[in-house]
Design a protein around this motif. Structure first.
Motif, PDB file in Angstrom:
ATOM      1  N   LEU A 108       2.528 -20.650  43.111  1.00 21.60           N
ATOM      2  CA  LEU A 108       2.818 -21.674  44.124  1.00 21.60           C
ATOM      3  C   LEU A 108       1.851 -21.590  45.301  1.00 21.60           C
ATOM      4  N   ARG A 109       1.543 -20.353  45.689  1.00 27.36           N
ATOM      5  CA  ARG A 109       0.635 -20.127  46.817  1.00 27.36           C
ATOM      6  C   ARG A 109      -0.740 -20.727  46.524  1.00 27.36           C
ATOM      7  N   ARG A 110      -1.231 -20.469  45.285  1.00 29.15           N
ATOM      8  CA  ARG A 110      -2.559 -20.992  44.895  1.00 29.15           C
ATOM      9  C   ARG A 110      -2.539 -22.518  44.891  1.00 29.15           C
ATOM     10  N   VAL A 111      -1.478 -23.080  44.310  1.00 32.32           N
ATOM     11  CA  VAL A 111      -1.398 -24.545  44.227  1.00 32.32           C
ATOM     12  C   VAL A 111      -1.387 -25.137  45.637  1.00 32.32           C
ATOM     13  N   GLU A 112      -0.615 -24.531  46.518  1.00 33.73           N
ATOM     14  CA  GLU A 112      -0.551 -25.067  47.890  1.00 33.73           C
ATOM     15  C   GLU A 112      -1.930 -25.005  48.553  1.00 33.73           C
ATOM     16  N   ARG A 113      -2.619 -23.867  48.360  1.00 34.92           N
ATOM     17  CA  ARG A 113      -3.953 -23.733  48.988  1.00 34.92           C
ATOM     18  C   ARG A 113      -4.893 -24.821  48.465  1.00 34.92           C
ATOM     19  N   GLU A 114      -4.853 -25.059  47.176  1.00 37.48           N
ATOM     20  CA  GLU A 114      -5.764 -26.060  46.600  1.00 37.48           C
ATOM     21  C   GLU A 114      -5.388 -27.490  47.019  1.00 37.48           C
ATOM     22  N   VAL A 115      -4.095 -27.737  47.168  1.00 40.68           N
ATOM     23  CA  VAL A 115      -3.669 -29.070  47.658  1.00 40.68           C
ATOM     24  C   VAL A 115      -4.233 -29.271  49.073  1.00 40.68           C
ATOM     25  N   VAL A 116      -4.090 -28.241  49.909  1.00 41.75           N
ATOM     26  CA  VAL A 116      -4.570 -28.346  51.295  1.00 41.75           C
ATOM     27  C   VAL A 116      -6.087 -28.551  51.304  1.00 41.75           C
ATOM     28  N   GLU A 117      -6.820 -27.794  50.462  1.00 40.09           N
ATOM     29  CA  GLU A 117      -8.291 -27.941  50.424  1.00 40.09           C
ATOM     30  C   GLU A 117      -8.681 -29.378  50.063  1.00 40.09           C
ATOM     31  N   TRP A 118      -8.008 -29.926  49.052  1.00 41.61           N
ATOM     32  CA  TRP A 118      -8.317 -31.291  48.603  1.00 41.61           C
ATOM     33  C   TRP A 118      -8.071 -32.294  49.738  1.00 41.61           C
ATOM     34  N   LEU A 119      -6.954 -32.107  50.416  1.00 43.61           N
ATOM     35  CA  LEU A 119      -6.610 -33.045  51.499  1.00 43.61           C
ATOM     36  C   LEU A 119      -7.611 -32.926  52.649  1.00 43.61           C
ATOM     37  N   GLU A 120      -7.978 -31.667  52.981  1.00 41.34           N
ATOM     38  CA  GLU A 120      -8.914 -31.472  54.100  1.00 41.34           C
ATOM     39  C   GLU A 120     -10.274 -32.081  53.790  1.00 41.34           C
ATOM     40  N   THR A 121     -10.726 -31.871  52.538  1.00 42.42           N
ATOM     41  CA  THR A 121     -12.047 -32.396  52.169  1.00 42.42           C
ATOM     42  C   THR A 121     -12.081 -33.915  52.331  1.00 42.42           C
ATOM     43  N   ARG A 122     -10.964 -34.558  52.099  1.00 38.64           N
ATOM     44  CA  ARG A 122     -10.934 -36.027  52.190  1.00 38.64           C
ATOM     45  C   ARG A 122     -10.381 -36.527  53.518  1.00 38.64           C
ATOM     46  N   GLU A 123     -10.269 -35.593  54.439  1.00 40.63           N
ATOM     47  CA  GLU A 123      -9.877 -35.909  55.823  1.00 40.63           C
ATOM     48  C   GLU A 123      -8.494 -36.540  55.967  1.00 40.63           C
ATOM     49  N   TYR A 124      -7.590 -36.123  55.109  1.00 37.97           N
ATOM     50  CA  TYR A 124      -6.179 -36.460  55.342  1.00 37.97           C
ATOM     51  C   TYR A 124      -5.651 -35.448  56.354  1.00 37.97           C
ATOM     52  N   SER A 125      -4.671 -35.864  57.157  1.00 35.85           N
ATOM     53  CA  SER A 125      -4.057 -34.862  58.028  1.00 35.85           C
ATOM     54  C   SER A 125      -2.620 -34.544  57.615  1.00 35.85           C
ATOM     55  N   SER A 126      -2.089 -35.287  56.645  1.00 37.38           N
ATOM     56  CA  SER A 126      -0.725 -34.985  56.172  1.00 37.38           C
ATOM     57  C   SER A 126      -0.549 -35.483  54.739  1.00 37.38           C
ATOM     58  N   VAL A 127       0.432 -34.917  54.035  1.00 38.53           N
ATOM     59  CA  VAL A 127       0.722 -35.444  52.689  1.00 38.53           C
ATOM     60  C   VAL A 127       1.362 -36.834  52.793  1.00 38.53           C
ATOM     61  N   GLY A 128       1.998 -37.082  53.912  1.00 37.76           N
ATOM     62  CA  GLY A 128       2.605 -38.402  54.122  1.00 37.76           C
ATOM     63  C   GLY A 128       1.579 -39.528  54.009  1.00 37.76           C
ATOM     64  N   GLN A 129       0.338 -39.234  54.417  1.00 37.40           N
ATOM     65  CA  GLN A 129      -0.710 -40.278  54.379  1.00 37.40           C
ATOM     66  C   GLN A 129      -1.074 -40.706  52.971  1.00 37.40           C
ATOM     67  N   LEU A 130      -0.984 -39.767  52.035  1.00 42.13           N
ATOM     68  CA  LEU A 130      -1.406 -40.170  50.677  1.00 42.13           C
ATOM     69  C   LEU A 130      -0.227 -40.540  49.783  1.00 42.13           C
ATOM     70  N   ARG A 131       0.987 -40.148  50.189  1.00 37.77           N
ATOM     71  CA  ARG A 131       2.141 -40.367  49.320  1.00 37.77           C
ATOM     72  C   ARG A 131       2.320 -41.846  48.983  1.00 37.77           C
ATOM     73  N   GLY A 132       2.317 -42.151  47.692  1.00 37.27           N
ATOM     74  CA  GLY A 132       2.587 -43.519  47.243  1.00 37.27           C
ATOM     75  C   GLY A 132       1.397 -44.456  47.343  1.00 37.27           C
ATOM     76  N   SER A 133       0.214 -43.924  47.740  1.00 36.73           N
ATOM     77  CA  SER A 133      -0.894 -44.865  47.951  1.00 36.73           C
ATOM     78  C   SER A 133      -1.479 -45.389  46.650  1.00 36.73           C
ATOM     79  N   VAL A 134      -1.102 -44.773  45.504  1.00 40.09           N
ATOM     80  CA  VAL A 134      -1.501 -45.352  44.213  1.00 40.09           C
ATOM     81  C   VAL A 134      -0.249 -45.651  43.378  1.00 40.09           C
TER      82      VAL A 134
END
Ligand SMILES: Cc1cc2nc3c(=O)[nH]c(=O)nc-3n(C[C@H](O)[C@H](O)[C@H](O)COP(=O)(O)O)c2cc1C
Length: 334
Positions: free
Chosen positions: A279-305
């Motif tokens: 779980l720790r690894r998955v969370e770190r990778e989710v955060v890395e992906w979001l940071e690289t694309r300049e999201y500041s929250s998961v709320g911003q991407l939720r449901g966008s596709v």
């Protein structure tokens, strides 16, 4: 990065939830999951027939694979160790609530309306933050039609909803003729969330002994495309939380399901294979992906596709069928 998520009205630190499995079945496993960052835990289901196991000789039925109890319990290769009686189950909820800071979700699989209601009440009293109703049904009786079966589900969800105050989620299998309608009806009956989808475990036939035996195969990432499609279709069309279960293994799986519109993603197989620290690894990778694309929250991407938001809504429906078939290219060696 703001990973905070609302699920069933509960405030979670992230969308990463541990699904029902033997890992959530004792305090040690629950502690390890919390340490690894699980945002909430769903305990294994309390099975109504387990509570009366001796009188129904459940073990015998499991071994021979006969009877409806055998179907439901064929989840569990080591059912003797995994299953808790009602008292132990309620003790586990109390102990988990005392020892952990995260929301604890109880899970129930009943066979009679009285059984569902009684145990839903006890799970609430023991302190669970929410209740997941595990509607694991193998519709094997030719005399029972889908209308009656689904009517039974609706009555059950309404009755449980009326009998407890905590949020109620309904965990479903994918085998409904008109799934979007079924989902909407269950929400109309009071389900606060839908958990898509339960995995059905197929019995195995032993060619040596000619016996039918339970055979549990853990999931693979590819299987998350089934919840992916339905979450994308339902997002914005029903007023309920959506949880994805089946095939959630990697950060990529989590991100895709959030994009489709899942509020939370649940893991069982990946955690059983890799251990809670996964779980720790998955969370770190989710955060890395979001940071690289300049999201500041998961709320911003939720449901966008989700189907509602995507530029190509047909991709989630039948129109996609022919293009999928055409997209296959034969291996060169054939
Ligand atoms: C060994 C095992 C035990 C499980 N026990 C339960 C259970 O008691 N109740 C339930 O609703 N789901 C149960 N599940 C199903 C999982 O919670 C999950 O929904 C399913 O495995 C799909 O997710 P996955 O692909 O992450 O494994 C169990 C799964 C496994 C592998």
């Amino acid at each position: 990065m703001d990973l905070s998520t609302s699920y069933l009205g509960l405030a979670l630190r992230s969308p990463l939830v541990a699904s029902s499995s033997p890992l959530t079945g004792d305090l040690d496993g629950l502690r390890r999951l919390e340490d690894a960052g699980a945002a909430a835990v769903v305990l294994p289901s309390l099975f109504e027939e387990q509570l009366t196991a001796e009188s129904f000789e459940v073990d015998h039925m499991l071994d021979t694979g006969a009877g409806s109890f055998g179907e439901a319990l064929s989840y569990f290769p080591e059912h003797g160790d995994y299953h808790l009686g009602a008292d132990q189950y309620l003790d586990l909820i109390r102990a988990a609530k005392e020892a952990l800071d995260l929301p604890v979700i109880g899970s129930l699989n009943g066979t009679t309306v009285g059984g569902w209601l009684e145990h839903a009440g006890l799970i609430q009293q023991a302190g669970a933050d929410a209740l997941e109703l595990n509607l694991y049904v193998v519709a094997a009786d030719p005399d029972v039609c889908s209308r009656d079966l689904e009517e039974g589900h609706r009555e059950l969800v309404s009755a449980v909803r009326r009998s407890v105050d905590i949020p109620v989620a309904v965990k479903l299998g994918p085998f409904y003729t008109a799934f979007a309608h079924t989902a909407r009806e269950l929400v109309a009956c009071g389900a606060d969330g839908l958990v898509l989808f339960n995995r059905f475990y197929q019995p195995e036939l032993d060619l040596e002994t000619l016996e039918v035996r339970p055979h549990l195969v853990l999931s693979r990432s590819e299987e998350m495309r089934l919840p992916l499609r339905w979450i994308a279709i339902l997002r914005g069309r029903i007023e309920a939380s959506l949880a994805a279960t089946t095939g959630v293994h990697t950060a990529a799986d989590v991100l895709k399901l959030l994009l489709a519109g899942a509020d939370v993603t649940m893991m069982a197989s990946a955690l059983l294979e890799e251990g809670p620290d996964h779980l720790r690894r998955v969370e770190r990778e989710v955060v890395e992906w979001l940071e690289t694309r300049e999201y500041s929250s998961v709320g911003q991407l939720r449901g966008s596709v989700s189907q509602e938001s995507t530029r190509d809504p047909a991709a989630f429906e039948r129109a996609n069928y022919m293009s999928v078939l055409r997209s296959y290219s034969s291996p060169r060696h054939l």
